[in-house]
Design an enzyme around this catalytic site. Structure first.
Site, PDB file in Angstrom:
ATOM      1  N   ALA A  63      -2.004  15.386  12.246  1.00 17.46           N
ATOM      2  CA  ALA A  63      -2.334  15.490  10.827  1.00 17.46           C
ATOM      3  C   ALA A  63      -3.841  15.688  10.721  1.00 17.46           C
ATOM      4  O   ALA A  63      -4.595  15.330  11.628  1.00 17.46           O
ATOM      5  CB  ALA A  63      -1.908  14.214  10.111  1.00 17.46           C
ATOM      6  N   GLY A 108       0.805  13.911  14.558  1.00 17.54           N
ATOM      7  CA  GLY A 108       1.753  14.706  13.770  1.00 17.54           C
ATOM      8  C   GLY A 108       2.342  15.878  14.547  1.00 17.54           C
ATOM      9  O   GLY A 108       3.426  16.367  14.214  1.00 17.54           O
ATOM     10  N   GLU A 111       5.087  14.428  16.469  1.00 18.73           N
ATOM     11  CA  GLU A 111       6.107  14.021  15.486  1.00 18.73           C
ATOM     12  C   GLU A 111       6.901  15.205  14.955  1.00 18.73           C
ATOM     13  O   GLU A 111       8.116  15.122  14.776  1.00 18.73           O
ATOM     14  CB  GLU A 111       5.416  13.265  14.338  1.00 18.73           C
ATOM     15  CG  GLU A 111       4.888  11.904  14.792  1.00 18.73           C
ATOM     16  CD  GLU A 111       3.953  11.255  13.784  1.00 18.73           C
ATOM     17  OE1 GLU A 111       3.013  11.929  13.308  1.00 18.73           O
ATOM     18  OE2 GLU A 111       4.160  10.075  13.465  1.00 18.73           O
ATOM     19  N   GLU A 131      -2.781   7.593  17.212  1.00 17.78           N
ATOM     20  CA  GLU A 131      -3.186   7.075  15.898  1.00 17.78           C
ATOM     21  C   GLU A 131      -3.904   5.736  15.937  1.00 17.78           C
ATOM     22  O   GLU A 131      -4.830   5.504  15.161  1.00 17.78           O
ATOM     23  CB  GLU A 131      -1.965   6.984  14.966  1.00 17.78           C
ATOM     24  CG  GLU A 131      -1.460   8.322  14.462  1.00 17.78           C
ATOM     25  CD  GLU A 131      -0.447   8.971  15.400  1.00 17.78           C
ATOM     26  OE1 GLU A 131      -0.288   8.511  16.551  1.00 17.78           O
ATOM     27  OE2 GLU A 131       0.191   9.950  14.978  1.00 17.78           O
TER      28      GLU A 131
HETATM   29  N1  CAA Z   1      -7.500  17.146  12.283  1.00 23.66           N
HETATM   30  C1  CAA Z   1      -8.489  17.925  11.851  1.00 23.66           C
HETATM   31  N2  CAA Z   1      -9.179  18.760  12.656  1.00 23.66           N
HETATM   32  C2  CAA Z   1      -8.830  18.790  13.946  1.00 23.66           C
HETATM   33  C3  CAA Z   1      -7.806  17.995  14.475  1.00 23.66           C
HETATM   34  C4  CAA Z   1      -7.111  17.140  13.577  1.00 23.66           C
HETATM   35  N3  CAA Z   1      -6.084  16.369  13.968  1.00 23.66           N
HETATM   36  N4  CAA Z   1      -7.707  18.221  15.797  1.00 23.66           N
HETATM   37  C5  CAA Z   1      -8.653  19.138  16.095  1.00 23.66           C
HETATM   38  N5  CAA Z   1      -9.329  19.491  14.990  1.00 23.66           N
HETATM   39  C6  CAA Z   1     -10.434  20.442  14.874  1.00 23.66           C
HETATM   40  C7  CAA Z   1     -11.739  19.844  15.373  1.00 23.66           C
HETATM   41  O1  CAA Z   1     -12.349  19.056  14.381  1.00 23.66           O
HETATM   42  C8  CAA Z   1     -12.502  21.093  15.708  1.00 23.66           C
HETATM   43  O2  CAA Z   1     -12.999  21.641  14.508  1.00 23.66           O
HETATM   44  P1  CAA Z   1     -14.531  22.224  14.448  1.00 23.66           P
HETATM   45  O3  CAA Z   1     -14.526  23.361  15.427  1.00 23.66           O
HETATM   46  O4  CAA Z   1     -14.679  22.635  13.028  1.00 23.66           O
HETATM   47  O5  CAA Z   1     -15.420  21.111  14.866  1.00 23.66           O
HETATM   48  C9  CAA Z   1     -11.442  22.051  16.209  1.00 23.66           C
HETATM   49  O6  CAA Z   1     -10.205  21.538  15.734  1.00 23.66           O
HETATM   50  C10 CAA Z   1     -11.382  22.106  17.715  1.00 23.66           C
HETATM   51  O7  CAA Z   1     -11.234  20.782  18.188  1.00 23.66           O
HETATM   52  P2  CAA Z   1     -12.149  20.163  19.354  1.00 23.66           P
HETATM   53  O8  CAA Z   1     -13.518  20.768  19.338  1.00 23.66           O
HETATM   54  O9  CAA Z   1     -12.069  18.675  19.250  1.00 23.66           O
HETATM   55  O10 CAA Z   1     -11.373  20.697  20.638  1.00 23.66           O
HETATM   56  P3  CAA Z   1     -11.302  20.006  22.067  1.00 23.66           P
HETATM   57  O11 CAA Z   1     -10.674  21.013  22.965  1.00 23.66           O
HETATM   58  O12 CAA Z   1     -12.642  19.465  22.469  1.00 23.66           O
HETATM   59  O13 CAA Z   1     -10.319  18.756  21.900  1.00 23.66           O
HETATM   60  C11 CAA Z   1      -8.337  17.653  21.096  1.00 23.66           C
HETATM   61  C12 CAA Z   1      -8.978  18.969  21.563  1.00 23.66           C
HETATM   62  C13 CAA Z   1      -8.263  16.696  22.306  1.00 23.66           C
HETATM   63  C14 CAA Z   1      -6.942  17.966  20.633  1.00 23.66           C
HETATM   64  C15 CAA Z   1      -9.187  17.013  19.987  1.00 23.66           C
HETATM   65  O14 CAA Z   1      -9.437  18.012  18.997  1.00 23.66           O
HETATM   66  C16 CAA Z   1      -8.546  15.846  19.325  1.00 23.66           C
HETATM   67  O15 CAA Z   1      -8.544  14.761  19.886  1.00 23.66           O
HETATM   68  N6  CAA Z   1      -8.004  16.057  18.103  1.00 23.66           N
HETATM   69  C17 CAA Z   1      -7.427  14.996  17.327  1.00 23.66           C
HETATM   70  C18 CAA Z   1      -6.059  14.607  17.881  1.00 23.66           C
HETATM   71  C19 CAA Z   1      -5.506  13.447  17.099  1.00 23.66           C
HETATM   72  O16 CAA Z   1      -6.057  12.377  17.074  1.00 23.66           O
HETATM   73  N7  CAA Z   1      -4.366  13.674  16.455  1.00 23.66           N
HETATM   74  C20 CAA Z   1      -3.707  12.654  15.643  1.00 23.66           C
HETATM   75  C21 CAA Z   1      -4.147  12.779  14.221  1.00 23.66           C
HETATM   76  S1  CAA Z   1      -3.612  11.420  13.228  1.00 23.66           S
HETATM   77  C22 CAA Z   1      -1.992  11.793  12.812  1.00 23.66           C
HETATM   78  O17 CAA Z   1      -1.431  12.789  13.217  1.00 23.66           O
HETATM   79  C23 CAA Z   1      -1.377  10.786  11.885  1.00 23.66           C
HETATM   80  C24 CAA Z   1       0.053  10.948  11.641  1.00 23.66           C
HETATM   81  O18 CAA Z   1       0.889  10.540  12.409  1.00 23.66           O
HETATM   82  C25 CAA Z   1       0.499  11.555  10.401  1.00 23.66           C
END
Ligand code: CAA
Length: 263
Positions: A63, A108, A111, A131
């Site tokens: 998400a 998400g 999920e 999360e």
């Molecule tokens: N939400 C918003 N933006 C996201 C995102 C997310 N979940 N995941 C990645 N992005 C964005 C980053 O902010 C980045 O944007 P910018 O270029 O504008 O800075 C772009 O995507 C590329 O991401 P990274 O530079 O971080 O890429 P990376 O290769 O270094 O890392 C990754 C990849 C390990 C997937 C890392 O992006 C990451 O950890 N993302 C978050 C994953 C996460 O925590 N997901 C769970 C979200 S909470 C949820 O889903 C709740 C629920 O159950 C409903």
């Protein structure tokens, strides 16, 4: 549509979440567009769906953390419901849905994959429910579907630790059915979808419904559900043709591919 593309190839519909700059993260707009896309699938001409993500790095990275960062308790709950409603629509969609997981499937992303009937992934896929590291619980069904998919103990370990797992481990614990190279993933998904699409459409739909509905109730009730859906297949064109082919010793003859019939 800004973030979803839909393509029809014969009887197979391919839904691509297309927000690669944010690794296909699910914001409200993506969820709304996905909902609208499902509402618009022509069930007379579509027998199977494939769900994938744009690019070669991520299926869905979760998400949208930016959107969630300022939510109140009430808004957080409403956002959870928004995701849950769409994912439930996917899970109970009348035709099978295959998740072709082409990279990160986090939060998400894991999920939404678990809301699909069948999961296959590329060898660079990464799964997890991170999360708790963000100060929240999984909110789009992860606390429920992960335990039902891989067992309570493994689900609790993944969710409490927030540790990601790679494709081979996801395969080992039964989170995905198969692992392919990046190059081969979509072809494998299309092949699977095509095999499903060649089978009798009413029977396939009824199998999905019987499995899904039966898992919600005890065995006695589940078998009644099966009996009704089994009975529902009789007198259909495909039942007559399918059994007729067998009795005529014409097992090689494929079921006639006809648009979905209600009778
Ligand atoms: N939400 C918003 N933006 C996201 C995102 C997310 N979940 N995941 C990645 N992005 C964005 C980053 O902010 C980045 O944007 P910018 O270029 O504008 O800075 C772009 O995507 C590329 O991401 P990274 O530079 O971080 O890429 P990376 O290769 O270094 O890392 C990754 C990849 C390990 C997937 C890392 O992006 C990451 O950890 N993302 C978050 C994953 C996460 O925590 N997901 C769970 C979200 S909470 C949820 O889903 C709740 C629920 O159950 C409903």
């Amino acid at each position: 549509m800004e973030f979803i593309t839909y393509e029809q190839q014969e009887f197979v519909g391919i839904i691509t979440i297309n927000r690669p700059k944010a690794l296909n993260a699910l914001n409200s707009k993506v969820l709304e567009e996905l909902d609208a896309t499902l509402n618009n699938v022509d069930l007379d001409t579509t027998r199977c769906l494939i769900l994938t993500g744009a690019g070669d790095k991520s299926f869905v990275a979760g998400a949208d953390i930016g959107e969630m960062s300022t939510l109140t308790k009430a808004e957080g709950e409403a956002f959870g419901k928004k995701g849950n409603d769409v994912f439930r629509k996917l899970e109970t969609f009348p035709i099978p849905v295959i998740a072709a997981i082409n990279g990160f499937a986090l939060g998400g992303g894991c999920e939404i994959a678990m809301s699909c009937d069948i999961r296959i992934c590329s060898d660079n896929a990464v799964f997890g429910q991170p999360e708790v590291g963000l100060g929240i619980t999984p909110g789009f069904g992860g606390t429920q579907r992960l335990a039902r998919t891989v067992g309570v103990g493994m689900a609790k370990q993944m969710i409490y630790t927030g540790r990601n797992i790679k494709a081979d481990e996801a395969f080992r614990i039964g989170l995905v059915n198969a692992v392919h190279t990046q190059e081969e993933l979509m072809d494998a998904a299309k092949k699977l979808a095509s095999i499903i699409s060649c089978n009798a459409p009413i029977a396939v739909r009824n199998c999905k419904k019987a499995i899904n509905d039966g898992l919600q109730v005890d065995m006695d009730q589940a078998l009644v559900i099966e009996e009704k859906l089994f009975g529902d297949c009789f007198e259909t064109e495909d039942q007559k043709a399918g059994m007729g082919n067998f009795l005529e010793k014409d097992k090689e003859k494929k079921l006639k591919v006809v648009p979905f019939q209600n009778k």
